[in-house]
Motif scaffolding. Structure first.
Motif, short mmCIF file in Angstrom:
data_model
loop_
_atom_site.label_atom_id
_atom_site.label_comp_id
_atom_site.label_asym_id
_atom_site.label_seq_id
_atom_site.Cartn_x
_atom_site.Cartn_y
_atom_site.Cartn_z
N TRP A 1 35.23 50.63 -3.10
CA TRP A 1 34.02 51.39 -3.37
C TRP A 1 34.26 52.83 -2.93
CZ3 TRP A 1 28.77 50.27 -0.44
CH2 TRP A 1 27.75 51.06 -0.99
N LEU A 2 34.43 53.72 -3.90
CA LEU A 2 34.65 55.13 -3.64
C LEU A 2 33.33 55.85 -3.45
CD1 LEU A 2 37.43 55.79 -6.33
CD2 LEU A 2 37.76 55.25 -3.90
N PHE B 1 32.53 53.30 -8.50
CA PHE B 1 31.74 54.42 -7.99
C PHE B 1 30.29 54.21 -8.41
CE2 PHE B 1 29.56 58.48 -8.23
CZ PHE B 1 29.87 59.03 -6.99
N ILE B 2 29.36 54.43 -7.48
CA ILE B 2 27.93 54.25 -7.76
C ILE B 2 27.20 55.58 -7.62
CG2 ILE B 2 25.79 53.09 -7.06
CD1 ILE B 2 27.55 50.84 -5.89
N PHE B 3 26.55 56.03 -8.67
CA PHE B 3 25.61 57.14 -8.56
C PHE B 3 24.34 56.59 -7.92
CE2 PHE B 3 28.24 59.10 -11.92
CZ PHE B 3 28.36 60.38 -11.40
N THR C 1 40.93 50.97 -14.81
CA THR C 1 39.69 51.70 -15.07
C THR C 1 38.93 51.95 -13.78
OG1 THR C 1 37.71 51.78 -16.48
CG2 THR C 1 38.17 49.69 -15.38
N LEU C 2 38.02 52.90 -13.84
CA LEU C 2 37.03 53.12 -12.79
C LEU C 2 35.70 52.59 -13.32
CD1 LEU C 2 36.08 54.46 -10.08
CD2 LEU C 2 35.70 56.55 -11.41
N VAL C 3 35.06 51.72 -12.55
CA VAL C 3 33.75 51.19 -12.92
C VAL C 3 32.69 52.12 -12.34
CG1 VAL C 3 32.13 49.30 -12.62
CG2 VAL C 3 34.53 48.82 -13.11
N VAL C 4 31.86 52.71 -13.17
CA VAL C 4 30.83 53.64 -12.72
C VAL C 4 29.45 53.06 -13.03
CG1 VAL C 4 29.88 55.97 -12.96
CG2 VAL C 4 32.35 55.61 -13.08
N ARG C 5 28.60 53.02 -12.03
CA ARG C 5 27.25 52.50 -12.20
C ARG C 5 26.23 53.49 -11.65
NH1 ARG C 5 29.75 49.78 -15.05
NH2 ARG C 5 29.99 47.50 -15.09
#
Length: 439
Positions: A9-10, A36-38, A74-78
């Motif tokens: 978790w970045l 990465f979570i916004f 991949t980078l998972v972005v949520r």
């Protein structure tokens, strides 16, 4: 059966090289998927929809995605509240462990505690590592095993402990083959996050040896375009390794630059051990000061219309590019607290809203230093004279004229207060508050 993964978790560590949490994830024995979570808890609180920090993050996660795509991952972005997002990720993937780097802010610690409990309930390990500091929470303590509250002895111990062990890089690149092989996900755009682009270029991610060789002489001169490293935004979001910078400073024998990194560690450990500083003075008696808190005067300070050129130049620089030279940060902060007797928390909040490199620990530490309420508190009777400060650090008025073009003409506003008068007022007000008897 779905393959069990390790997720990293970045947050404040937007890089693949020399990243502690990523290193431990890559060595976990499972394929690694970065996330990465916004965080809506943070984004929803922002007043303005054109925010340089959000734009910077989007730029950097696109860079990360390109690097990961080139490796077949991949980078998972949520986007959402972290607990809700992690519940979705638990449903979507078979997760063995989650790795992340430690954060020192009060909200972040509460968030991580809640996420850790959620993951543990599901039998998923939650592992945190030190990454954004050189020395962690309890690694620099006094002889009595207590946290330092004064910078000078802290820095002495910090330098004594600064061995190669603490500066060596995590060799993540050796294990890049351990990233999970999958199709790249699409990255959320600024517009989808309901933000607009500011469009100004961000500073480079490197610092030259030439700058380090002259840093002690140039860092206090705001007129110089490259007198400081301007790496603060990269340190804030971890796009550069603090260990790499410290190694470079040591190699260049630049004790002044190294001292700035030490200040950064110091304020992180203050925030960790004394979390009350987020909303209150480090020294409680300073909360007894009878602030004037004049809203019209505060507005003039915010707009750079005080009539004191170095103050106005700094505030206009901040409002225009989201950054202010560090020496001028000290001058403008002192002016607000001492000349206008406005609560340091008002100024801290304004900087928090405007600075592209906003970091709670450093911003809070700097403001409390200026107000005299912090750890290394300047004596309350020390009041910066903005005229003398300008003469000393911008003698040819290059910085001032860059940001206050009407300076020297009839269009420039008259000084809103008289320095001698407000200096005496500040000293009297402070003395009265600090001499009050404890209840």
């Amino acid at each position: 059966m779905t393959e069990t993964l390790s997720l990293v978790w970045l947050r404040r560590d937007l890089r693949l090289h020399d990243n502690a949490a990523l290193y431990h994830a890559l060595k976990s024995g499972r394929p690694v998927l970065p996330v990465f979570i916004f965080d809506r808890t943070i984004l929803d609180a922002l007043d303005e929809r054109a925010d340089r920090r959000v734009e910077f993050i989007v730029q950097e996660i696109n860079r990360l995605q390109a690097e990961l795509t080139a490796m077949g991952s991949t980078l998972v972005v949520r986007y959402g509240h972290p607990i809700a997002v992690w519940k979705e990720l638990i449903q979507q993937y078979s997760i063995g462990d989650v790795f992340t780097n430690y954060d020192y802010e009060v909200y972040a610690k509460e968030r991580d505690k809640a996420v850790g409990e959620l993951l543990n309930e599901q039998g998923i390990g939650f592992h945190t590592s030190k990454d954004q500091t050189i020395f962690d929470r309890d690694e620099i303590l006094s002889g009595k095993k207590a946290p330092y509250t004064v910078f000078t002895p802290y820095s002495k111990k910090w330098r004594e402990e600064l061995t190669e062990f603490y500066l060596r890089a995590y060799p993540t690149e050796r294990y890049f083959s351990h990233f999970w092989k999958t199709q790249p996900e699409r990255i959320l755009t600024l517009a989808e996050l309901n933000f607009k682009a500011v469009g100004e270029p961000f500073p480079a991610r490197t610092v030259s040896d030439e700058l380090l060789n002259t840093y002690k002489k140039t860092r206090d001169l705001p007129a110089l375009q490259h007198g400081t490293s301007q790496l603060s935004i990269h340190l804030r979001f971890g796009t550069i390794s603090i260990r790499e910078l410290a190694r470079q400073a040591k190699a260049a024998n630049d004790s002044t630059f190294l001292n700035e990194l030490c200040w950064r560690d110091f304020y992180f450990q203050v925030l960790h051990h004394f979390p009350h500083v987020e909303k209150n003075s480090f020294r409680p008696k300073y909360d007894r000061i009878d602030w004037r808190n004049n809203e019209e005067e505060f507005a003039k300070w915010c707009e750079g219309q005080t009539g004191y050129p170095i103050v106005d130049a700094g505030m206009r620089q901040l409002n225009t590019i989201g950054w202010m030279h560090n020496r001028v940060r000290m001058i403008t902060a002192s002016f607000l607290c001492k000349h206008l007797l406005i609560d340091w928390r008002w100024g801290e909040a304004y900087f928090a809203k405007k600075l592209r490199d906003y970091d709670l620990a450093a911003n809070n530490g700097g403001w409390q230093w200026a107000a005299g309420s912090g750890t290394d508190a300047a004596p309350y009777f020390r009041v910066f004279n903005p005229i003398l400060q300008a003469e000393k650090f911008d003698p040819k008025e290059v910085y001032i004229r860059r940001w206050v073009p009407e300076f020297g003409s009839s269009k420039y506003t008259k000084p809103m207060v008289d320095h001698a008068m407000v200096r005496e007022r500040a000293i009297t007000t402070y003395k009265k508050a600090l001499n009050q008897q404890e209840d």
